[in-house]
Scaffold this motif. Structure first.
Motif, mmCIF file in Angstrom:
data_model
loop_
_atom_site.group_PDB
_atom_site.id
_atom_site.type_symbol
_atom_site.label_atom_id
_atom_site.label_comp_id
_atom_site.label_asym_id
_atom_site.label_seq_id
_atom_site.Cartn_x
_atom_site.Cartn_y
_atom_site.Cartn_z
ATOM 1 N N THR A 188 35.570 53.328 28.833
ATOM 2 C CA THR A 188 36.826 52.763 29.332
ATOM 3 C C THR A 188 36.962 52.832 30.852
ATOM 4 O OG1 THR A 188 37.897 53.498 27.297
ATOM 5 C CG2 THR A 188 39.327 52.818 29.090
ATOM 6 N N GLN A 189 36.835 54.028 31.403
ATOM 7 C CA GLN A 189 37.085 54.184 32.834
ATOM 8 C C GLN A 189 36.060 53.446 33.699
ATOM 9 O OE1 GLN A 189 38.411 57.993 34.256
ATOM 10 N NE2 GLN A 189 39.268 58.588 32.284
ATOM 11 N N PRO A 190 34.748 53.596 33.429
ATOM 12 C CA PRO A 190 33.793 52.819 34.227
ATOM 13 C C PRO A 190 33.955 51.309 34.044
ATOM 14 C CG PRO A 190 32.665 54.571 33.033
ATOM 15 C CD PRO A 190 34.072 54.543 32.532
ATOM 16 N N ALA A 191 34.314 50.865 32.833
ATOM 17 C CA ALA A 191 34.464 49.429 32.577
ATOM 18 C C ALA A 191 35.588 48.831 33.410
ATOM 19 C CB ALA A 191 34.719 49.192 31.083
ATOM 20 N N ILE A 192 36.728 49.497 33.445
ATOM 21 C CA ILE A 192 37.860 48.992 34.234
ATOM 22 C C ILE A 192 37.531 49.036 35.725
ATOM 23 C CG2 ILE A 192 40.258 49.464 34.904
ATOM 24 C CD1 ILE A 192 40.642 50.503 31.989
ATOM 25 N N PHE A 193 36.896 50.106 36.149
ATOM 26 C CA PHE A 193 36.462 50.222 37.545
ATOM 27 C C PHE A 193 35.525 49.071 37.916
ATOM 28 C CE2 PHE A 193 32.972 51.564 40.320
ATOM 29 C CZ PHE A 193 33.646 51.947 41.468
ATOM 30 N N LEU A 194 34.528 48.809 37.069
ATOM 31 C CA LEU A 194 33.557 47.748 37.355
ATOM 32 C C LEU A 194 34.223 46.387 37.438
ATOM 33 C CD1 LEU A 194 30.532 48.798 35.118
ATOM 34 C CD2 LEU A 194 30.608 48.746 37.615
ATOM 35 N N HIS A 195 35.050 46.081 36.447
ATOM 36 C CA HIS A 195 35.736 44.783 36.455
ATOM 37 C C HIS A 195 36.533 44.614 37.749
ATOM 38 C CE1 HIS A 195 38.042 41.600 33.922
ATOM 39 N NE2 HIS A 195 38.169 41.333 35.205
ATOM 40 N N SER A 196 37.277 45.645 38.127
ATOM 41 C CA SER A 196 38.144 45.563 39.297
ATOM 42 C C SER A 196 37.352 45.397 40.587
ATOM 43 C CB SER A 196 39.020 46.814 39.374
ATOM 44 O OG SER A 196 39.821 46.957 38.223
ATOM 45 N N VAL A 197 36.354 46.245 40.770
ATOM 46 C CA VAL A 197 35.586 46.239 42.020
ATOM 47 C C VAL A 197 34.769 44.950 42.162
ATOM 48 C CG1 VAL A 197 33.673 47.368 43.203
ATOM 49 C CG2 VAL A 197 35.501 48.745 42.227
ATOM 50 N N ILE A 198 34.158 44.519 41.062
ATOM 51 C CA ILE A 198 33.339 43.298 41.123
ATOM 52 C C ILE A 198 34.221 42.069 41.319
ATOM 53 C CG2 ILE A 198 31.755 41.834 39.804
ATOM 54 C CD1 ILE A 198 30.587 44.409 38.586
ATOM 55 N N GLN A 199 35.395 42.058 40.725
ATOM 56 C CA GLN A 199 36.319 40.942 40.937
ATOM 57 C C GLN A 199 36.774 40.884 42.391
ATOM 58 O OE1 GLN A 199 39.522 40.641 38.083
ATOM 59 N NE2 GLN A 199 40.687 39.239 39.373
ATOM 60 N N ALA A 200 37.051 42.043 42.977
ATOM 61 C CA ALA A 200 37.436 42.078 44.396
ATOM 62 C C ALA A 200 36.294 41.558 45.270
ATOM 63 C CB ALA A 200 37.807 43.503 44.803
ATOM 64 N N LYS A 201 35.070 41.951 44.928
ATOM 65 C CA LYS A 201 33.895 41.492 45.674
ATOM 66 C C LYS A 201 33.741 39.985 45.555
ATOM 67 C CE LYS A 201 30.133 42.626 48.022
ATOM 68 N NZ LYS A 201 30.195 43.300 49.338
ATOM 69 N N ALA A 202 34.035 39.450 44.359
ATOM 70 C CA ALA A 202 33.888 38.011 44.108
ATOM 71 C C ALA A 202 34.881 37.182 44.928
ATOM 72 C CB ALA A 202 34.057 37.720 42.623
ATOM 73 N N GLU A 211 47.087 41.518 41.723
ATOM 74 C CA GLU A 211 46.447 42.478 40.827
ATOM 75 C C GLU A 211 44.985 42.092 40.634
ATOM 76 O OE1 GLU A 211 47.274 44.709 36.532
ATOM 77 O OE2 GLU A 211 48.703 43.245 37.338
ATOM 78 N N VAL A 212 44.095 43.044 40.862
ATOM 79 C CA VAL A 212 42.663 42.799 40.759
ATOM 80 C C VAL A 212 42.079 43.692 39.666
ATOM 81 C CG1 VAL A 212 40.461 42.735 41.989
ATOM 82 C CG2 VAL A 212 42.581 42.301 43.233
ATOM 83 N N GLY A 213 41.547 43.057 38.618
ATOM 84 C CA GLY A 213 41.011 43.814 37.494
ATOM 85 C C GLY A 213 41.503 43.227 36.191
ATOM 86 N N PRO A 214 41.195 43.880 35.077
ATOM 87 C CA PRO A 214 41.605 43.350 33.776
ATOM 88 C C PRO A 214 43.115 43.427 33.562
ATOM 89 C CG PRO A 214 40.655 45.535 33.525
ATOM 90 C CD PRO A 214 40.428 45.136 34.955
ATOM 91 N N GLY A 215 43.674 42.375 32.971
ATOM 92 C CA GLY A 215 45.089 42.390 32.602
ATOM 93 C C GLY A 215 46.037 42.140 33.758
ATOM 94 N N ASN A 216 47.330 42.234 33.450
ATOM 95 C CA ASN A 216 48.361 42.020 34.478
ATOM 96 C C ASN A 216 49.554 42.957 34.281
ATOM 97 O OD1 ASN A 216 49.483 40.931 32.184
ATOM 98 N ND2 ASN A 216 49.572 38.833 32.939
ATOM 99 N N VAL A 217 49.294 44.143 33.714
ATOM 100 C CA VAL A 217 50.365 45.113 33.460
ATOM 101 C C VAL A 217 51.071 45.521 34.751
ATOM 102 C CG1 VAL A 217 50.843 47.469 32.679
ATOM 103 C CG2 VAL A 217 49.331 46.006 31.349
ATOM 104 N N LEU A 218 50.311 45.704 35.811
ATOM 105 C CA LEU A 218 50.911 46.173 37.061
ATOM 106 C C LEU A 218 51.863 45.147 37.651
ATOM 107 C CD1 LEU A 218 47.926 47.969 38.849
ATOM 108 C CD2 LEU A 218 49.674 48.933 37.332
ATOM 109 N N GLN A 219 51.581 43.869 37.451
ATOM 110 C CA GLN A 219 52.479 42.834 37.970
ATOM 111 C C GLN A 219 53.866 42.964 37.349
ATOM 112 O OE1 GLN A 219 52.163 41.020 40.446
ATOM 113 N NE2 GLN A 219 50.051 40.387 40.770
ATOM 114 N N GLY A 220 53.898 43.276 36.039
ATOM 115 C CA GLY A 220 55.181 43.478 35.373
ATOM 116 C C GLY A 220 55.935 44.654 35.952
#
Length: 293
Positions: free
Chosen positions: A59-73, A267-276
């Motif tokens: 869980t933790q590495p997966a969310i980290f990877l999605h977020s960091v790679i999306q920011a890089k993209a 919001e960068v990463g999976p989902g949009n919970v923080l936007q709410g």
């Protein structure tokens, strides 16, 4: 001013990050992560079951990877005036803001996940979401209980997560409901994150954090335990170490970012919970401003 925010545990979903893998640079980052972790986490992210994604080591590495790679993209479009991350997301924010290298960030997240899992196994513990009560009421009632139970996540006005021993959280839920909480909902988590029960994990992670190089980020980072603009590497390390046992002050973070000029939150990463959560804090800030005029 533009603020970039990064989610924490709970944002994962099957298929996360799959679209990013089409990019050659992103693909290389996923493959590097698979090598560091020792198993193909990318396969689990792209096509794993919900149960597989819930494993702490995933869980933790997966969310980290999605977020960091999306920011890089985002490439040249990633121009933050400020950054913040919710719990685990703080590590993503630091990497995206060039304070931590990708490899060091991933290794710290892996160490964090393992340390937290061990701490969870030492003592049965849990967390619960409390809706509809003021922060000070939740804090007072938790403080009156003769068990370990604390306010752990200040997510937005009227939404706090408490954390502690099973007996402490159960008793707090009862007393908080009696005090007028709209809901007191126990969460399906493995332990009491952001509470004193995470002290063994904090002590273990401290050694790993102290060994990595942290540079001044490209913009201020607002950290969970100290929601003020910060660029000092020494202070960033201190806050990271404190984070496992300290509260996630997300409400206070967003309030301060707005006060400091944030006009747009991305919001960068999976989902949009923080936007709410940001919308709810923003409404409260606007209401308070209107009332004070």
């Amino acid at each position: 001013m533009k603020a970039y925010i990064f989610p924490g545990q709970g944002a994962q979903f099957s298929g996360m990050g799959k679209e990013l893998y089409e990019n050659e640079e992103a693909k290389a980052m996923f493959e590097k992560a698979n090598e560091i972790i020792g198993f193909r986490i990318s396969d689990i992210m792209f096509s794993g079951t919900d149960e597989e994604l819930k494993e702490t080591k995933v869980t933790q590495p997966a969310i980290f990877l999605h977020s960091v790679i999306q920011a890089k993209a985002l490439g040249a479009d990633f121009k933050p005036d400020m950054v913040a991350g919710h719990s685990l997301g703080e590590f993503s924010a630091l990497v995206a803001a060039s304070a931590l290298s990708f490899e060091d960030g991933l290794k710290l997240v892996i160490a964090r996940a393992n340390a937290m899992q061990k701490a969870c196994e030492l003592q049965p513990s849990t967390m619960a979401a409390i809706l509809g009560l003021a922060d000070d009421v939740v804090e007072r009632i938790c403080g009156e209980i003769d068990e370990v139970v604390v306010a752990a996540n200040y997510n937005c006005p009227g939404q706090i997560v408490i954390s502690g021993s099973i007996a402490g959280v159960d008793l707090a839920c009862q007393k908080l409901t009696e005090a007028g909480a709209k809901r007191a909902l126990k969460l399906n988590v493995g332990g009491a994150f952001h509470s004193p029960l995470m002290e063994p994990a904090r002590a273990e992670l401290q050694d790993a954090i102290e060994k990595v190089d942290i540079a001044a980020p490209i913009c201020p980072i607002y950290q969970n335990v100290d929601p003020r603009p910060n660029t000092d590497p020494k202070k960033i390390k201190e806050n990271l170490i404190t984070q496992l046992t300290g509260a996630v002050k997300w409400t206070q973070t967003i309030e301060r970012m707005i006060a400091d000029g944030a006009m747009e939150f991305v919001e960068v990463g999976p989902g949009n919970v923080l936007q709410g959560l940001v919308r709810k804090v923003s409404r409260e800030v606007q209401t308070s401003s209107a009332t004070s005029v």
